[in-house]
Design an enzyme around this catalytic site. Structure first.
Site, mmCIF file in Angstrom:
data_model
loop_
_atom_site.group_PDB
_atom_site.id
_atom_site.type_symbol
_atom_site.label_atom_id
_atom_site.label_comp_id
_atom_site.label_asym_id
_atom_site.label_seq_id
_atom_site.Cartn_x
_atom_site.Cartn_y
_atom_site.Cartn_z
ATOM 1 N N ARG A 6 32.889 11.268 69.757
ATOM 2 C CA ARG A 6 32.009 10.126 69.490
ATOM 3 C C ARG A 6 31.973 9.138 70.647
ATOM 4 O O ARG A 6 30.942 8.515 70.906
ATOM 5 C CB ARG A 6 32.368 9.443 68.173
ATOM 6 N N SER A 33 31.586 3.417 63.826
ATOM 7 C CA SER A 33 32.224 4.725 63.671
ATOM 8 C C SER A 33 31.552 5.795 64.519
ATOM 9 O O SER A 33 32.212 6.692 65.037
ATOM 10 C CB SER A 33 32.192 5.168 62.209
ATOM 11 N N GLU A 54 20.378 6.651 54.306
ATOM 12 C CA GLU A 54 20.132 7.752 55.242
ATOM 13 C C GLU A 54 18.741 8.358 55.070
ATOM 14 O O GLU A 54 18.126 8.812 56.039
ATOM 15 C CB GLU A 54 21.195 8.843 55.066
ATOM 16 N N PHE A 79 26.872 12.665 55.139
ATOM 17 C CA PHE A 79 25.917 11.754 54.499
ATOM 18 C C PHE A 79 24.513 11.882 55.071
ATOM 19 O O PHE A 79 23.544 11.507 54.423
ATOM 20 C CB PHE A 79 26.462 10.331 54.540
ATOM 21 N N HIS A 104 31.717 13.055 62.906
ATOM 22 C CA HIS A 104 32.604 13.284 61.754
ATOM 23 C C HIS A 104 32.334 14.597 61.028
ATOM 24 O O HIS A 104 32.521 14.705 59.822
ATOM 25 C CB HIS A 104 32.542 12.112 60.763
ATOM 26 N N ARG A 162 34.722 13.956 65.286
ATOM 27 C CA ARG A 162 35.077 12.552 65.458
ATOM 28 C C ARG A 162 35.796 12.395 66.812
ATOM 29 O O ARG A 162 35.111 12.222 67.817
ATOM 30 C CB ARG A 162 35.949 12.134 64.279
#
Lengths: 306, 219
Positions: A6, A33, A54, A79, A104, A162
């Site tokens: 990330r 994040s 989303e 998500f 993630h 991640r």
């Protein structure tokens, strides 16, 4: 050396934003994040916050693409999948120039457990017409493949983990749609994506100690799959093994199985998951539990080859 | 009135061979489409979020001379006009057919226009049944938060959805209050072309907020 997917993504995005004024970034309240917060800081006027929604984010990206922008949508992979139908019906169906870049994925959100770990996304994206599916192996690959994803005219899904990105490349020369051959071998071909490329390299070294010669391919582009390289290398070995931090159903293993069974029937082992994940303080404990370590792969290969 | 009757007859005859495919929700959309297409400026964009009213849209294209009789009557045939609108048809920027996504797309286009400093309104036509979709309310919040005042939504308030009345299936009222609570300017008008055109003119003059026109059927 362990780097972060990330972090590499966040930094690369700023660089691309500097070069390309049409690049816009959308966020559903996870910017710290996913590291798209770096882009927000550099280009606040091209950063769009939609809140925790989303589906709205994906369709809005469709509108931005229609109006000539290159929208980058980022979220946790699990998500982003709640917008699968929006991705199908608005983005893929109209072949819109939207870049879906989740972080993630796989087990990488180890602490958050099964709700947050995403082991199905490659399958869900691979089945969509017009969609290109990319899984970079390490942090060095991220800017190289991200640039090509942004330059490609059409929807791209680029799956990132991640933080745990063991270095595979120093300065990779990667080409979207073209598999990267890291090692040649005569007995077994290891075809891997994402973090599992580093595991495949380790597996090959361990197999070598046992007198088994293993080739390793980084199949960073899962769709369109580089069938030519796959068939060429597979023709020289007895066994093909796929390695992915994803379900063995419909992911890289599924893609390779489809091609081999139609064009070159070959013994195949698919390494991956078949169940939901669980919470773990330690990411490696999860990889071990689900058989995604070099030791575990070596044992499975030995059963077939000896 | 004859102007309104004629397209309706056209609609009925084109839909008769296909089991009256969404006939009613197309009928209630005729005057809305007519008003929007007449008001539409060069830089404006129209999104038909209630994509199942495609037949009404095709009748409008036919009225405008953009479709031949033969094309009109090819509706839903294998190589004919698609049953839900798709990108590539005149005025259609995005394929629809799946409910609840059009307002988000409209917001995206309006946002791009703002970034580029371009003019033009984005009209998005929603069904009242479509408002059951949660995404519509996500988009409603996004539009008002970002003050996308170039977005003009029109709800075809015909009081029915697929399997019954809207208030039986999932009540929408008090509809105007809901949109106001989400930060929108609300204009309520009868579903008639001249009144709709006036409402669109009014909507364009209101700045700072997205606007919704609730077009009530049968009043």
């Amino acid at each position: 050396m362990i780097e972060s997917f990330r972090e590499a993504f966040g930094r690369a995005l700023v660089e691309l934003g500097r070069e390309n004024p049409n690049l816009v970034v959308l966020d559903a309240d996870v910017k710290s994040s996913t590291k798209t917060a770096y882009f927000e800081r550099a280009f606040p006027e091209r950063f769009i916050q939609v809140g925790i929604s989303e589906q709205d984010m994906v369709s809005m990206a469709g509108g931005l693409a229609i109006a000539g922008k290159i929208p980058v949508v980022s979220a946790f992979a699990a998500f982003l999948m709640r917008a699968w139908e929006q991705i199908r019906n608005t983005i893929a169906r109209d072949n819109l120039n939207v870049k879906l870049i989740p972080t993630h994925s796989g087990f990488s959100d180890h602490m958050d457990g099964s709700s947050h770990q995403c082991l199905e996304d490659i399958a869900l994206m691979r089945v969509l017409p017009n969609m290109t599916v990319v899984v970079p192996a390490d942090a060095q690959s991220v800017p190289v493949l991200l640039r090509q994803a942004v330059e490609l005219d059409g929807p791209v899904y680029m799956r990132l983990g991640r933080d745990h990105a063991p270095r595979v490349y120093d300065s990779p020369k990667l080409e979207l749609g073209k598999a990267s051959v890291l090692r040649k071998g005569n007995d077994v071909l290891l075809v891997a994506a994402g973090v599992m490329v580093s595991v495949a390299l380790e597996t090959a070294r361990k197999l070598e100690e046992r007198g088994i010669s293993a080739g390793v391919v980084d199949m960073h582009t899962i769709k369109p799959l580089d069938e030519e390289t796959l068939l060429n290398l597979a023709s020289k070995v007895e066994l093909v093994v796929t390695l992915e931090e994803h379900s063995i159903h419909g992911g890289l293993g599924g893609a390779v199985a489809e091609v081999l069974s139609e064009k070159m029937p070959k013994r195949l082992i698919r390494i991956g998951t078949t169940e939901f994940g669980r919470s773990s303080r330690d990411y490696f404990a999860l990889l071990e539990r689900y058989g995604l370590t070099a030791e575990s792969v070596v044992r499975k290969v030995e059963v077939v080859l000896t | 009135m004859s102007e309104a009757l004629d397209p309706r007859t056209k609609l009925q005859s084109m839909l008769q061979p296909v089991n009256n495919f969404h006939l009613e929700s197309s009928e209630t959309c005729l005057e809305i489409l007519s008003a929007v297409l007449e008001e539409k400026g060069e830089k404006d964009v129209v999104i038909l979020s209630k994509g199942h009213s495609a037949p009404a849209f095709y009748v409008m294209l036919h009225e405008m001379g953009l479709l031949s009789d033969e094309e009109l009557y090819s509706f839903a045939d294998i190589d004919g006009l698609p049953s839900h609108v798709i990108r590539g048809l005149p005025f259609i920027e995005v394929s629809s057919g799946s409910l609840g996504q059009g307002l988000s797309v409209a917001n995206g286009i309006a946002m791009a226009k703002r970034i580029d400093g371009e003019d033009g309104y984005v009209y998005v036509i929603l069904g009242d049944g479509e408002l059951d979709e949660g995404q519509v309310w996500e988009a409603a919040m996004t539009a008002s938060h970002h003050r996308l005042d170039r977005v003009v939504a029109i709800v075809d308030r015909n009081y029915f959805q697929l399997t019954g009345g809207t208030e039986e299936i999932l009540s929408k009222e008090p509809l105007a209050d809901k949109w106001r609570a989400f930060g929108w300017e609300v204009i309520e008008v009868p579903n008639r072309k001249e009144e709709l055109k006036k409402a669109l003119e009014t909507a364009k003059k209101l700045v700072g907020r997205p606007k919704i026109i609730i077009a009530r059927w049968g009043v």
